[in-house]
Motif scaffolding. Structure first.
Motif, PDB file in Angstrom:
ATOM      1  N   PRO A  61      16.416  34.458  69.075  1.00  0.00           N
ATOM      2  CA  PRO A  61      15.174  34.890  69.778  1.00  0.00           C
ATOM      3  C   PRO A  61      14.435  33.907  70.560  1.00  0.00           C
ATOM      4  N   HIS A  62      14.136  32.792  70.016  1.00  0.00           N
ATOM      5  CA  HIS A  62      13.435  31.681  70.934  1.00  0.00           C
ATOM      6  C   HIS A  62      13.716  31.246  72.133  1.00  0.00           C
ATOM      7  N   ALA A  63      15.509  31.667  72.137  1.00  0.00           N
ATOM      8  CA  ALA A  63      16.003  31.091  73.501  1.00  0.00           C
ATOM      9  C   ALA A  63      15.809  32.011  74.604  1.00  0.00           C
ATOM     10  N   LEU A  64      15.157  33.209  74.123  1.00  0.00           N
ATOM     11  CA  LEU A  64      15.120  34.545  75.144  1.00  0.00           C
ATOM     12  C   LEU A  64      13.697  34.444  75.888  1.00  0.00           C
ATOM     13  N   SER A  65      13.467  34.989  77.230  1.00  0.00           N
ATOM     14  CA  SER A  65      12.434  35.364  77.679  1.00  0.00           C
ATOM     15  C   SER A  65      11.523  36.448  76.907  1.00  0.00           C
ATOM     16  N   GLY A  66      10.353  36.476  77.291  1.00  0.00           N
ATOM     17  CA  GLY A  66       9.611  37.630  76.660  1.00  0.00           C
ATOM     18  C   GLY A  66      10.022  38.977  76.919  1.00  0.00           C
ATOM     19  N   GLY A  67      10.525  39.205  78.233  1.00  0.00           N
ATOM     20  CA  GLY A  67      10.983  40.481  78.669  1.00  0.00           C
ATOM     21  C   GLY A  67      12.468  40.697  77.821  1.00  0.00           C
ATOM     22  N   GLN A  68      13.284  39.647  77.648  1.00  0.00           N
ATOM     23  CA  GLN A  68      14.475  39.743  77.110  1.00  0.00           C
ATOM     24  C   GLN A  68      14.373  40.235  75.660  1.00  0.00           C
ATOM     25  N   ARG A  69      13.336  39.469  74.829  1.00  0.00           N
ATOM     26  CA  ARG A  69      13.121  39.849  73.607  1.00  0.00           C
ATOM     27  C   ARG A  69      12.512  41.203  73.441  1.00  0.00           C
ATOM     28  N   GLN A  70      11.650  41.794  74.318  1.00  0.00           N
ATOM     29  CA  GLN A  70      11.250  43.016  74.318  1.00  0.00           C
ATOM     30  C   GLN A  70      12.482  44.108  74.283  1.00  0.00           C
ATOM     31  N   ARG A  71      13.131  43.629  75.120  1.00  0.00           N
ATOM     32  CA  ARG A  71      14.730  44.483  75.401  1.00  0.00           C
ATOM     33  C   ARG A  71      15.326  44.610  74.185  1.00  0.00           C
ATOM     34  N   VAL A  72      15.304  43.492  73.398  1.00  0.00           N
ATOM     35  CA  VAL A  72      16.072  43.394  72.206  1.00  0.00           C
ATOM     36  C   VAL A  72      15.329  44.108  71.166  1.00  0.00           C
ATOM     37  N   SER A  73      14.159  44.091  71.210  1.00  0.00           N
ATOM     38  CA  SER A  73      13.425  45.128  70.152  1.00  0.00           C
ATOM     39  C   SER A  73      13.460  46.476  70.390  1.00  0.00           C
ATOM     40  N   ILE A  74      13.700  46.760  71.684  1.00  0.00           N
ATOM     41  CA  ILE A  74      13.977  48.153  72.163  1.00  0.00           C
ATOM     42  C   ILE A  74      15.437  48.591  71.644  1.00  0.00           C
ATOM     43  N   ALA A  75      16.149  47.944  71.918  1.00  0.00           N
ATOM     44  CA  ALA A  75      17.744  47.974  71.673  1.00  0.00           C
ATOM     45  C   ALA A  75      17.769  48.376  70.021  1.00  0.00           C
ATOM     46  N   ARG A  76      16.874  47.470  69.388  1.00  0.00           N
ATOM     47  CA  ARG A  76      16.899  47.710  67.720  1.00  0.00           C
ATOM     48  C   ARG A  76      16.372  49.025  67.268  1.00  0.00           C
ATOM     49  N   ALA A  77      15.589  49.368  67.857  1.00  0.00           N
ATOM     50  CA  ALA A  77      14.482  50.557  67.590  1.00  0.00           C
ATOM     51  C   ALA A  77      15.785  51.838  68.035  1.00  0.00           C
ATOM     52  N   LEU A  78      16.615  51.419  69.084  1.00  0.00           N
ATOM     53  CA  LEU A  78      17.483  52.798  69.514  1.00  0.00           C
ATOM     54  C   LEU A  78      18.755  52.712  68.428  1.00  0.00           C
ATOM     55  N   ALA A  79      18.765  51.565  67.837  1.00  0.00           N
ATOM     56  CA  ALA A  79      20.221  51.484  67.010  1.00  0.00           C
ATOM     57  C   ALA A  79      20.232  52.747  66.135  1.00  0.00           C
ATOM     58  N   VAL A  80      19.041  53.231  65.674  1.00  0.00           N
ATOM     59  CA  VAL A  80      19.270  54.492  64.693  1.00  0.00           C
ATOM     60  C   VAL A  80      19.264  55.960  65.641  1.00  0.00           C
TER      61      VAL A  80
END
Ligand code: ADP
Ligand code: MG
Length: 332
Positions: free
Chosen positions: A161-180
């Motif tokens: 996560p630390h290697a990502l930009s703020g926008g990319q991190r938010q995209r990851v957290s959205i992807a994680r929410a969509l996983a279910v």
């Protein structure tokens, strides 16, 4: 409590109440200090339809996060009901079941992403935890699919996560929410920490996700501009109450409540040659512990008359599904 959409209703919130504190024993322990209860939600009712984006807007402290937390069960409501589309109250579901229906996305994705896990592992864990809820495709394929949905390259899978930009991190957290594969995502200030250009990209992403997956969003923001870009309907909150609700056009073209008008007048105009009208919203938000006589907005309202001090107006229909909570709607 009205909905504009023709789609089936997914979530119904009815007269939701939330009180924090008010513990006399704690007050004694603190040396007789009063621990007055704080009424963070005062009878909030709303509905969200399938695939609908409902914006919730209001100043910091008006109860937006509390509303989201009570809906997903992170906070127990003090009163009222939250009902899923099948007619069952949300509290009847196990935590796991609830999490397969509604997911939350927060303002600061960094604090919710385990810094020791790569993005690939974070998403695999989310998929694996909820394997009953998603299809049987191999985890790697499912991770790639999620990254594709949120517009991230597969090369990010090996990154932390630390290697990502703020926008990319938010995209990851959205992807994680969509996983279910939730039907509703409650996004609490999801773009407030991002730069304006990145904000716009993430807002567009919500619209794409709605189009692709039919997911509904309760989109919480203190910034009306953000809500304007993405919402079908908008709820304006003030001190724990909805003071105005309507379609995006209702709220932005013909706002009726003095508070909504004040919020709108405070929106900065993009073109610097246009002089921004000064906000008519004066004074601080009243102390939420204090009981306000009459209309909660009366202490800051430019249209206040003595009768406002005794009235507790209901949400009154303006036209269609547009409603506002003010006794002076006919005059202002
Ligand atoms: N856990 C809590 N304990 C006590 N008071 C709280 C708690 N969470 C929020 N509040 C209070 O409830 C009110 C609404 O807060 P919140 O829902 O966070 O508003 P918003 O998200 O609109 O900024 C505020 O006055 C806040 O201080
Ligand atoms: Mg908040």
């Amino acid at each position: 409590m009205v909905t504009q959409s023709q789609s089936p209703i997914l979530l119904t919130v009815d007269k939701l109440e939330k009180r924090y504190g008010g513990n006399r024993r704690l007050g004694d322990w603190l040396g007789g200090k009063s621990t007055t209860a704080l009424q963070a939600l005062k009878g909030v009712s709303l509905q969200v339809s399938q695939g609908e984006i409902v914006g919730v807007v209001g100043e910091s402290g008006c109860g937006k996060s509390t509303l989201g937390k009570c809906i997903v069960g992170l906070q127990p409501p003090s009163g009222g009901t939250v009902t899923w589309s099948d007619g069952r109250p949300m509290h009847a579901f196990s935590r796991f079941e609830r999490s397969t229906k509604i997911q939350m996305v927060f303002q600061d994705p960094y604090s919710s992403l385990n810094p020791r896990f790569t993005i690939g592992r974070l998403l695999k864990e989310a998929l694996a935890t909820h394997k009953a809820a998603h299809d049987k495709s191999p985890l790697n394929t499912a991770v790639d699919r999620l990254l594709g949905i949120v517009g991230l390259p597969q090369s990010l899978k090996q990154k932390f996560p630390h290697a990502l930009s703020g926008g990319q991190r938010q995209r990851v957290s959205i992807a994680r929410a969509l996983a279910v594969r939730p039907q509703l995502v409650i996004a609490d200030e999801p773009v407030s920490a991002l730069d304006a250009s990145v904000q716009a990209q993430i807002i567009n992403l919500f619209e794409d996700i709605r189009q692709q997956l039919g997911v509904a969003f309760l989109f919480v923001a203190h910034d009306l501009n953000v809500v304007k870009r993405v919402s079908d309907r908008v709820l304006v909150m003030y001190l724990g109450q909805i003071v105005e609700e309507g379609t995006k056009e209702d709220i932005f073209s013909t706002p009726r409540h003095p508070y909504t008008r004040a919020l709108l007048s405070a929106i900065p105009v993009a073109d610097p040659s246009i002089k921004t009208p000064s906000s008519i919203l004066e004074g601080e938000l009243p102390d939420p512990h204090e009981t306000i006589a009459g209309c909660a907005f009366s202490s800051r309202c430019p249209y206040v008359i003595p009768a406002c001090g005794q009235s507790h107006p209901d949400l009154t229909p303006v036209s269609g599904t547009h409603r506002a909570r003010c006794i002076r709607l006919a005059q202002i």
